[in-house]
Write an enzyme that holds these catalytic residues in place. Structure first.
Site, short mmCIF file in Angstrom:
data_model
loop_
_atom_site.label_atom_id
_atom_site.label_comp_id
_atom_site.label_asym_id
_atom_site.label_seq_id
_atom_site.Cartn_x
_atom_site.Cartn_y
_atom_site.Cartn_z
N GLU A 97 -5.60 -8.45 0.26
CA GLU A 97 -6.26 -8.12 1.53
C GLU A 97 -7.70 -7.70 1.28
O GLU A 97 -7.99 -6.99 0.31
CB GLU A 97 -5.58 -6.94 2.25
CG GLU A 97 -4.34 -7.27 3.02
CD GLU A 97 -3.79 -6.06 3.76
OE1 GLU A 97 -4.58 -5.31 4.35
OE2 GLU A 97 -2.57 -5.89 3.72
N GLU B 58 0.79 -1.23 0.00
CA GLU B 58 0.00 0.00 0.00
C GLU B 58 0.83 1.28 0.00
O GLU B 58 0.82 2.03 1.00
CB GLU B 58 -0.96 0.01 1.19
CG GLU B 58 -1.93 -1.17 1.20
CD GLU B 58 -3.01 -1.04 2.26
OE1 GLU B 58 -2.84 -0.23 3.19
OE2 GLU B 58 -4.02 -1.75 2.16
C1 NOJ Z 1 -4.28 -2.67 5.12
C2 NOJ Z 1 -2.94 -2.83 5.77
O1 NOJ Z 1 -2.09 -3.46 4.87
C3 NOJ Z 1 -3.00 -3.61 7.07
O2 NOJ Z 1 -1.77 -3.46 7.68
C4 NOJ Z 1 -4.14 -3.12 7.92
O3 NOJ Z 1 -4.18 -3.72 9.15
C5 NOJ Z 1 -5.42 -3.36 7.16
N1 NOJ Z 1 -5.40 -2.56 5.97
C6 NOJ Z 1 -6.68 -3.00 7.93
O4 NOJ Z 1 -6.70 -1.63 8.11
#
Ligand code: NOJ
Length: 441
Positions: free
Chosen positions: A340, A164
């Site tokens: 994710e 990200e």
């Molecule tokens: C994306 C992130 O990569 C992760 O670290 C985070 O916990 C999740 N989003 C949920 O916010």
């Protein structure tokens, strides 16, 4: 046996969960997030000092993956553990990660390894961190990637370079995540450096292990103007869309960093064997609001029902479909993995609903020809949610942070059923017949 009404996924589809070192391991006190936490910046004064104690309990957690019928797992390797000081390799820490990978392989779980998931070594940040683009400075990251790739060659086939980049940049915009700054010019520079680190990781891994599959993870942010009739809201939304999606896609396709017009970084072009997509929520933006983004509680359906509890995020399954399509349009020549997706909530039936509705959208995209090869739910266990501490619970498995006891939630059992049957079984679909929430535009 598959039923006629089951929604079946392609053969060989990967069902996984995702985590990041700092959020679960405990003891990652040699990175910039630890420094940030010590400044009292985290909700309830939480810190990742112990987190889920996964560093010691990883076997138990991998057994849980097995119980959930997962055949894949995304984890990160903490750079600050491997190189606690510049050029000084901690062989013991490296061996520990090798043991972890071996334990996954033993359980027939395919590892996906992330190299930069929000945390950076303190010593590297002291040298300027993401605001320093000197060759020697970036060489340190290259050295880390090189060591990891050489060590895991033959064991790990999939690498995520950066997690990200747009959220990394937020640490320089909102001040609410490390390094806690508010400076748009620095944010743009940090984003550019992050993209260069992606190229470094890609080329380094491929030179060590040409068979490895390497890809960045982009968090697609679907935004809408709060007031569709307001020119200001529309302009602001278009700007945010550029910062959060357009700038990243452009740099991967054209090798141009944000604000770079005439020259380009050609080493960035064609640096993805697959594209990783993270998707969570949908944001409505307005320049006139105090917080710019409208909280999910504003959504007449899920807001009123008090469903979007933990982070004020607004789930939007159709947005997931749009996100997949957006990335597919840009990268149709390479496979996609959903690296994710999830929701932070204490309401586990809401988690099941959200999971199922997102998987329906994912399946729709597959039937329309998008080559999606796997889905990683965030996350296997409740964990340290950065500046929000331990309050938002994203896990399929509940963690009692006092005792470290793990308990599989009902959503975990549902996920296990989905993964086992490689389908959304009709029995589950019947329990969640229609979507009860939709954003109102
Ligand atoms: C994306 C992130 O990569 C992760 O670290 C985070 O916990 C999740 N989003 C949920 O916010």
């Amino acid at each position: 046996m598959a039923q006629k009404e089951d929604i079946v996924f392609p053969k060989g589809f990967l069902w996984g969960t995702a985590t990041a070192a700092h959020q679960i391991e405990g003891g990652t006190t040699n990175n910039n997030w630890w420094l940030f936490e010590k400044e009292g910046t985290i909700k309830n004064n939480d810190s990742a000092l112990v987190a889920c104690d996964h560093w010691n309990r990883f076997k138990q957690d991998f057994d849980l993956l097995k119980k959930l019928n997962c055949n894949a797992y995304r984890m990160s390797i903490e750079w600050s553990r491997i190189f606690p000081q510049p050029g000084t390799l901690d062989k013991k820490a490296l061996d520990h990660y090798v043991t972890m990978i071996n334990e996954l392989l033993k359980r027939k779980i395919t590892p996906f390894v992330t190299l930069f998931h929000f945390t950076l070594p303190i010593w590297w940040c002291n040298e300027g961190g993401l605001l320093n683009r000197d060759k020697e400075h970036l060489e340190h990251f290259k050295q880390f990637c090189d060591v990891v790739a050489k060590t895991l060659k033959g064991k790990v086939k999939f690498y995520n370079t950066i997690n990200e980049p747009s959220i990394v940049m937020l640490g320089y915009i909102t001040g609410t995540s490390a390094p806690g700054q508010k400076n748009m010019l620095k944010a743009i520079k940090a984003l550019g450096t992050t993209m260069l680190m992606h190229a470094i990781a890609y080329h380094t891994i491929k030179s060590v292990d040409p068979d490895a599959k390497v890809g960045i993870v982009h968090n697609v942010q679907i935004t809408k103007p709060y007031n569709p009739n307001s020119i200001m809201d529309k302009l602001f939304t278009a700007f945010a869309d550029y910062c959060f999606n357009g700038a990243i896609i452009r740099s991967l396709k054209k090798g141009k960093l944000p604000l770079q017009i005439f020259s380009s970084h050609r080493e960035l072009i064609n640096t993805n064997d697959f594209i990783g997509v993270n998707f969570y929520n949908f944001i409505r933006l307005s320049l006139r609001l105090k917080d710019l983004a409208v909280p999910a509680t504003d959504n007449p359906v899920c807001g009123k029902k008090g469903l979007c509890v933990s982070l004020g995020w607004e789930p939007y399954p159709e947005g997931f479909y749009l996100a997949i399509k957006l990335m597919h349009n840009a990268f149709s020549h390479i496979p996609m993995y959903i690296t994710e997706n999830g929701i932070g909530t204490n309401d586990d039936s809401w988690r099941q609903r959200v999971l199922i509705d997102h998987l329906k959208m994912l399946h729709k995209a597959i039937t329309e020809g998008v080559d999606i090869r796997g889905y990683f739910y965030w996350s296997i266990i409740d964990n340290f949610e950065w500046e929000h501490g331990y309050e938002p619970r994203f896990g399929l498995v509940h963690v009692d942070f006092k005792t470290q006891k793990r308990t599989i939630k009902h959503s975990g059992m549902v996920y296990a059923q989905i993964a086992k049957s490689n389908a959304l079984p009709a029995t589950i679909l019947k329990k969640f017949p229609e979507e009860i929430y939709k954003p109102q535009f």
